[in-house]
Design an enzyme around this catalytic site. Sequence first.
Site, PDB file in Angstrom:
ATOM      1  N   LYS A   1      -2.293  -1.501  -3.849  1.00 46.86           N
ATOM      2  CA  LYS A   1      -3.079  -0.354  -3.576  1.00 46.86           C
ATOM      3  C   LYS A   1      -2.208   1.107  -3.805  1.00 46.86           C
ATOM      4  O   LYS A   1      -1.282   0.945  -3.067  1.00 46.86           O
ATOM      5  CB  LYS A   1      -3.718  -0.491  -2.423  1.00 46.86           C
ATOM      6  CG  LYS A   1      -4.761   0.827  -2.216  1.00 46.86           C
ATOM      7  CD  LYS A   1      -5.226   0.702  -0.998  1.00 46.86           C
ATOM      8  CE  LYS A   1      -6.175   2.098  -0.538  1.00 46.86           C
ATOM      9  NZ  LYS A   1      -6.594   1.799   0.952  1.00 46.86           N
TER      10      LYS A   1
ATOM     11  N   LYS B   1       0.878  -1.153   0.000  1.00 47.87           N
ATOM     12  CA  LYS B   1       0.261  -0.033   0.029  1.00 47.87           C
ATOM     13  C   LYS B   1       0.778   1.201   0.012  1.00 47.87           C
ATOM     14  O   LYS B   1       1.650   1.665   0.963  1.00 47.87           O
ATOM     15  CB  LYS B   1      -0.806   0.042   1.078  1.00 47.87           C
ATOM     16  CG  LYS B   1      -1.881   1.298   1.157  1.00 47.87           C
ATOM     17  CD  LYS B   1      -2.695   1.089   2.471  1.00 47.87           C
ATOM     18  CE  LYS B   1      -3.777   2.388   2.438  1.00 47.87           C
ATOM     19  NZ  LYS B   1      -4.717   2.296   3.542  1.00 47.87           N
TER      20      LYS B   1
HETATM   21  C1  PBG Z   1      -7.248   3.764   5.864  1.00 42.04           C
HETATM   22  C2  PBG Z   1      -7.791   3.515   4.425  1.00 42.04           C
HETATM   23  C3  PBG Z   1      -7.536   4.466   3.246  1.00 42.04           C
HETATM   24  C4  PBG Z   1      -8.052   3.653   2.267  1.00 42.04           C
HETATM   25  C5  PBG Z   1      -8.583   2.433   2.509  1.00 42.04           C
HETATM   26  N1  PBG Z   1      -8.164   2.299   3.891  1.00 42.04           N
HETATM   27  C6  PBG Z   1      -7.091   5.685   3.499  1.00 42.04           C
HETATM   28  C7  PBG Z   1      -5.607   5.818   3.953  1.00 42.04           C
HETATM   29  O1  PBG Z   1      -4.944   5.041   3.957  1.00 42.04           O
HETATM   30  O2  PBG Z   1      -5.332   6.886   4.210  1.00 42.04           O
HETATM   31  C8  PBG Z   1      -8.227   4.300   0.810  1.00 42.04           C
HETATM   32  C9  PBG Z   1      -9.187   3.913   0.154  1.00 42.04           C
HETATM   33  C10 PBG Z   1      -9.605   4.953  -1.061  1.00 42.04           C
HETATM   34  O3  PBG Z   1      -8.996   5.878  -1.303  1.00 42.04           O
HETATM   35  O4  PBG Z   1     -10.750   4.398  -1.796  1.00 42.04           O
HETATM   36  N2  PBG Z   1      -6.746   2.848   6.729  1.00 42.04           N
END
Ligand code: PBG
Length: 324
Positions: free
Chosen positions: A246, A193
């Site tokens: 991601k 991620k």
């Molecule tokens: C936070 C989380 C995020 C997303 C999923 N879980 C945001 C981040 O890491 O700040 C992003 C999902 C998206 O942008 O569709 N744990």
Amino acid sequence: MNKRYRTLRKTEIIREMIAETTISPAQLILPLFVSEGTEKTEISSMPGIFRYGLENVYGEIENLLTLNLNTVLLFTKVEDSKKDNLCSEALNENGLMARAIFNIKKRFPEITVMTDIALDPFSPDGHDGLVKDGEILNDKTVEILAKMSVLHASKGADFVAPSDMMDGRISAIRVALEKNRFTKTGIMSYSAKYASCFYEPFRSALDSAPGFGDKKTYQMDYRNRVEAIKETLLDIEEGADIVMVKPAGYYLDIIREVKNAVNVPVAAYQVSGEYSMIKASAKMGWVNEELAILESLTSIKRAGADIIATYFAKDFSRIINKNI
Ligand code: PBG
């Protein structure tokens, strides 16, 4: 010429016959935002995506079933008054997430329920871990994430999905699930991620933007490729059932490398910013929305994703049903 490759592109039927990549709604995960109460609120930064009051979410799940969508990834919007520095609401047995999992599984046992595991919705700082003196604590956060996973499993979650990027969380979660005899709960790990600007619209959906700094001390640097493989292999070693890359669309190279390196299913998350950019552009008349949905999802699949989490899941299913 002894080869004329255009022969294989001559008609729609021939193109269909030799197409290498197909997507079925069965391979899609729909992220679902749940809040307290009954209201259905459109998220202004994500047109067409709503936050459902828990009392209202069941009708939406019936819609999903008619579209052959059977997997949801739950996110909850926590009321400000319930946020604190210890993120205690994350472990509330009667909290919104606990009730959402339990009630959805009770009414729709056939639905696969995946749940977000991270502390940002519960923290006044909007960070995925506990914060002390401006620092994101690793090991203390992992302890909470493991307890949170056990709570979600006890309410019926089919998969817990840690999205926090702390070190060691997958093994801690696996050990905790085993210890509590939740042997049927899987782990879908957000293993690669990246710290991405494309999460911005999501943060306004949950009101979870970081109060200070950014997430670069735990989420990955987008300049790195080898690191994605390292993180992913470690998560598998620690017990992840499904791994994830991601964002998706700008990270197709990473999806392919991960796919080639592992023997577990690979998921990719087409994130909020990827969704909203297509939506905005379509609204301006600059791209055709349906074609952009099909092309973006197919590219993610072609890159190597077995499973795709996408806000376009319903649109995709409608588009292909129309084409049948
Ligand atoms: C936070 C989380 C995020 C997303 C999923 N879980 C945001 C981040 O890491 O700040 C992003 C999902 C998206 O942008 O569709 N744990």
